[in-house]
Design an enzyme around this catalytic site. Structure first.
Site, short mmCIF file in Angstrom:
data_model
loop_
_atom_site.label_atom_id
_atom_site.label_comp_id
_atom_site.label_asym_id
_atom_site.label_seq_id
_atom_site.Cartn_x
_atom_site.Cartn_y
_atom_site.Cartn_z
N SER A 1 1.51 11.14 -0.51
CA SER A 1 0.25 10.44 -0.78
C SER A 1 0.18 9.97 -2.23
O SER A 1 1.01 9.18 -2.67
CB SER A 1 -0.93 11.33 -0.39
N HIS B 1 -1.95 12.49 8.22
CA HIS B 1 -1.73 12.55 6.77
C HIS B 1 -1.49 13.98 6.27
O HIS B 1 -1.32 14.18 5.08
CB HIS B 1 -2.95 11.96 6.06
N ASP C 1 -2.08 8.18 10.86
CA ASP C 1 -2.65 8.56 9.57
C ASP C 1 -4.01 7.87 9.40
O ASP C 1 -4.12 6.65 9.50
CB ASP C 1 -1.69 8.12 8.46
#
Length: 277
Positions: free
Chosen positions: A145, A254, A221
């Site tokens: 991320s 995610h 995600d």
């Protein structure tokens, strides 16, 4: 470096150190996993950069990476994601301030006093690790991320410093998504031209070394279409002739469940690059 955690793990040691950072002007924690091979010889290093709200603990407790690092004989180094301390500027938001350093050098007060994570990761931390741990100067870098953004921009801006780079669910175009726009406005000011120095979609256009980019992205995600946009980096990489593999993984989100599912493949790729295979 003061060792504050020391735990046996897959034949090696999972440690956490505290040290004073000159660059950041505060005490920092960094996790270091040394595989069993490190008892006999210096080993290559994979640097891992974590995402928003994380500390050095998230990766070492959730990714299951130590098993694969032990198999391939790699050290793992996972720093905290921002400066910490009572005198460090913060915001009442998860995506700005402590836990949200974005791996850049802030130029706007009050952030500029401490938020220099780029210099910390690129220069100060490797020098410290290589001076105090049985590791070589063969380095790879990866992250998740916000940390995926950090890994990509650091590799793209430092030709020859890393032998491989990969990312999970990275923020590839921070200049064009809400997370990045909020952080860059605060840390770097309103001049969007200055933002390009920390945007992978801009850096890939003129990268001095065409180090292959490996990116895994879950197609379930929740941030894919609003914050991550890997398609934007793929378009620019293809136009620049920069090698990039984008693997869209069905049904993954995610979370660290996603990272744990594919970290073994990433470590295998990094090990091959680090050991010249």
């Amino acid at each position: 470096m003061e060792r504050i955690e020391h735990r046996a793990c897959f034949g090696g040691w999972q440690d956490v150190y505290r040290h004073r950072s000159t660059v950041l002007g505060c005490d920092m924690h960094v996790a270091v996993y040394l595989p069993p091979q490190a008892a006999l010889e210096a080993v290559p290093v994979l640097y891992w950069l974590s995402g928003l709200t994380c500390t050095e603990q998230n990766f070492i407790t959730k990714a299951g990476a130590q098993r694969y690092a032990a198999e391939h004989g790699l050290a793992l180094v996972a720093p905290d994601t921002s400066p910490r301390g009572e005198d460090v500027a913060d915001a009442e938001a998860y995506d700005l301030g402590k836990g949200a350093g974005f791996y850049l050098n802030a130029t706007v007060a009050p952030w500029s006093q401490h938020y220099r994570m780029y210099d910390y990761v690129v220069d100060e931390l490797p020098a410290l690790i290589e001076a105090h741990c049985p590791v070589t100067d063969a380095r790879a870098i990866s992250g998740h991320s916000m940390g995926g953004h950090g890994a990509l921009i650091i590799a793209l801006k430092n030709p020859g410093r890393y032998r491989s780079v990969s990312a999970f669910s990275p923020i590839v175009a921070p200049s064009r998504v809400p997370w990045g726009e909020k952080a860059f406005s605060a840390y770097l000011g309103d001049d969007r031209g200055a933002w390009k120095a920390y945007d992978a979609t801009e850096l890939v256009k003129t990268a001095g070394e065409k180090l292959p980019l490996l990116i895994d992205q879950g197609d379930a995600d929740e941030f894919l279409h609003t914050q991550l946009r890997p398609d934007l980096l793929k378009t620019e990489a293809d136009a620049a002739g920069h090698p990039m593999i984008l693997r869209m993984q069905p049904s993954y989100d995610h979370s660290y469940y996603f990272v744990a599912s594919f970290i073994g493949e990433h470590i295998k790729c990094h090990a091959a690059a680090l050991r010249g295979r």
